[in-house]
Structure formats: C-alpha cells, structure tokens
Design an enzyme around this catalytic site. Structure first.
Site, PDB file in Angstrom:
ATOM      1  N   CYS A 288       0.875  -1.173   0.000  1.00 26.87           N
ATOM      2  CA  CYS A 288       0.000   0.000   0.000  1.00 26.87           C
ATOM      3  C   CYS A 288       0.911   1.222   0.000  1.00 26.87           C
ATOM      4  O   CYS A 288       1.731   1.383   0.919  1.00 26.87           O
ATOM      5  CB  CYS A 288      -0.862  -0.034   1.268  1.00 26.87           C
ATOM      6  SG  CYS A 288      -1.873   1.430   1.529  1.00 26.87           S
TER       7      CYS A 288
ATOM      8  N   CYS B  93      -0.970   3.801  -6.603  1.00 30.47           N
ATOM      9  CA  CYS B  93      -1.789   3.197  -5.551  1.00 30.47           C
ATOM     10  C   CYS B  93      -2.024   1.770  -6.016  1.00 30.47           C
ATOM     11  O   CYS B  93      -2.304   1.539  -7.202  1.00 30.47           O
ATOM     12  CB  CYS B  93      -3.118   3.947  -5.421  1.00 30.47           C
ATOM     13  SG  CYS B  93      -4.388   3.071  -4.473  1.00 30.47           S
TER      14      CYS B  93
HETATM   15  N1  DGL Z   1      -3.960   0.740  -1.944  1.00 32.53           N
HETATM   16  C1  DGL Z   1      -3.559   1.895  -1.275  1.00 32.53           C
HETATM   17  C2  DGL Z   1      -2.324   2.564  -1.858  1.00 32.53           C
HETATM   18  O1  DGL Z   1      -1.544   1.906  -2.515  1.00 32.53           O
HETATM   19  C3  DGL Z   1      -4.486   2.927  -0.784  1.00 32.53           C
HETATM   20  C4  DGL Z   1      -5.881   3.044  -1.003  1.00 32.53           C
HETATM   21  C5  DGL Z   1      -6.518   3.758   0.166  1.00 32.53           C
HETATM   22  O2  DGL Z   1      -6.701   3.111   1.187  1.00 32.53           O
HETATM   23  O3  DGL Z   1      -6.805   4.949   0.054  1.00 32.53           O
HETATM   24  O4  DGL Z   1      -2.096   3.710  -1.641  1.00 32.53           O
END
Ligand code: DGL
Length: 267
Positions: free
Chosen positions: A78, A189
């Site tokens: 993430c 993301c």
């Molecule tokens: N998947 C996450 C990232 O790579 C974030 C998404 C979120 O929770 O806002 O930033």
C-alpha cells in the site's frame, strides 16, 4: 526459531483493502514455493484520505496481527501505508525483512522521452514528505505532475472495475491533467492496476505508458529474503491465505478472483 524453521513461515502482505493483491500476484509468480498471508483492511478503507497518525495506528495493528500469526517477511503493499509508516515499522522490527511500495517515478523517469509524467495516487500519499523527497530527486529530469485520486480505490473495493461511472471519474479527475505531451501515467496506488483496462479505453488512441511498482516491489522482497537465507526454493507450490477485516465472505471471494486475474488481462 532457527533459520530452517523460520524459512517455512509465510510471507505477510497488507493493504488497506484489495489493492495489494496487484503486488501479491507478482510475488506469487516469482516465488511460487512460498506461502503467503494477505490481510486487507477493507473495514477501515480508505487509508488515503485519513490523517497520518490514524494510518500509522491502523497499519501497526494489521502488522501486529500478521506477526502473531507468524510471518518471516512483510510487504506493505500500500503506497499510503508505506509513506506514512514503513520507516517506523523498520525501527520497530529491525530483524524482519520489510518492503514497502512507492509510486514508480524512477522507472518512469528512466524511460522518459521528455514528455509529461502523471502520478495518480491517494491524497495522503501525495501529501507525505516521503513522496516530496521522491519528486525532488527527479524534478530536474522530467515534468512530473501529481494527480490526487480521492474516491478511486473504492471502485476496486466495490468490484466496479469497468463501466461508465469509472469513465466519468477519469473524465473529471484525470482529463484536466492530460496534455498532448503526456507520455506516462504512474499508477501510484496498488488498487489502480486493476483499473487498467478501463483506463486504456478512456485514453483511447493516445500512446501513454502505464507503469506501476508491483513487480519491482516483489523482486525487492525476493532479494531481501534471499540475502537473509529465508527464500524457499524447494520444489513445492505454496498456499495463499487471504483475510479481510470486513468479515465479509464476498470480499474474500473477490480477493481470490483478483489474485487469479492474469497480469496480461490488465496490462
Ligand atoms: N492501496 C492503497 C495505496 O496503494 C491505498 C488506497 C486507500 O486506502 O486509500 O495507496
């Protein structure tokens, strides 16, 4: 625990929801003998619009949960959690191999032909110091423009990976940044690689390269495990266990479906 026992433990993966599966599927591909536990914190998603202290606390609690189950390495799959918490996690668990993911700005700049590079990411990733330091490193080599994408990860969480609603999102939030000379979009993301096919349709005939850091991050994880003598290279096929804080079976089912999507489908 000696190294041989430690080696048999799974690798932990975490994300605010289903997005980190875009990284997990690369890791499974390049480390087929490993077992994995993936924890998606969909109950508390999105992270990308929360305060730094909240993101840290949520990340720490997911990591503690994975450590309790027993893991030999950790991927913070993430971008948002990485930018808010990976430095502290490394201080808290100095023995644990930990990799994070950050927007793939470096590969985009390396391949640059002089055009504009857009970075789509959560508002919190873009606001963090870690991201500013990353941009500062490359600011003289290319025009890099950040595109905050509040509300975009939710499409993946809800299983809406194509359709007019998503197209309208791109029209409203991405189109204003698209110039004639835009050559690359960095998917900053881990949820966004699952939106690639709709994004390609939206970009239509434009030749814009879409880049993400999922393979690079998985390769770094593999390298770190190998250095520590913890990489499994025996002849076996590992298991993947997916857990989700929402407690909803359909989130787990959807997670396995995303894991099974061939990478080519989204490329
Ligand atoms: N998947 C996450 C990232 O790579 C974030 C998404 C979120 O929770 O806002 O930033």
């Amino acid at each position: 625990m000696d190294n041989e026992e430690l080696k048999k433990l799974p690798i932990g993966f975490m994300d605010s929801g289903l997005g980190g599966i875009s990284v997990l599927r690369e890791a499974v591909r390049i480390m087929p003998a490993e077992d994995f536990i993936y924890f998606g914190d969909s109950l508390n998603a999105p992270y990308g619009t929360k305060e730094q202290t909240v993101i840290r606390a949520l990340t720490f609690s997911v990591v503690e949960n994975l450590l309790k189950q027993g893991i030999k390495g950790l991927a913070v799959a993430c971008n948002t959690a990485t930018s808010a918490a990976v430095r502290l996690l490394r201080e808290m668990y100095p023995e644990l191999p930990i990799v994070g993911i950050e927007p793939a700005v470096k590969p985009a700049v390396d391949r640059s032909q002089g055009g504009r590079i857009l970075v789509m990411a959560t508002p919190m990733t873009i606001a963090q110091e870690k991201y500013h330091a990353l941009l500062n490193r490359y600011k003289d080599q290319a025009e890099i423009v950040s595109v905050p994408c509040e509300g975009l990860m939710e499409f993946v969480e809800q299983g809406k990976m194509e359709g007019e609603e998503l197209n309208a999102y791109f029209r409203e939030h991405l189109l204003p940044y698209l110039t004639e000379d835009t050559e690359t979009i960095v998917l900053g993301c881990t949820h966004y690689p699952f939106l690639k096919s709709q994004l390609k349709k939206f970009l239509n005939h434009r030749t814009i390269e879409l880049i993400d850091g999922s393979l690079g991050t998985s390769m770094e994880l593999k390298r770190r495990l190998k250095v520590k003598g913890l990489l499994r290279e025996d002849d076996r096929t590992g298991n993947v266990v997916i857990q989700n804080s929402s407690g909803k079976q359909d989130m787990i089912d959807r997670s396995y479906e995303l894991l099974r999507l061939p990478v080519e489908d989204n490329s």
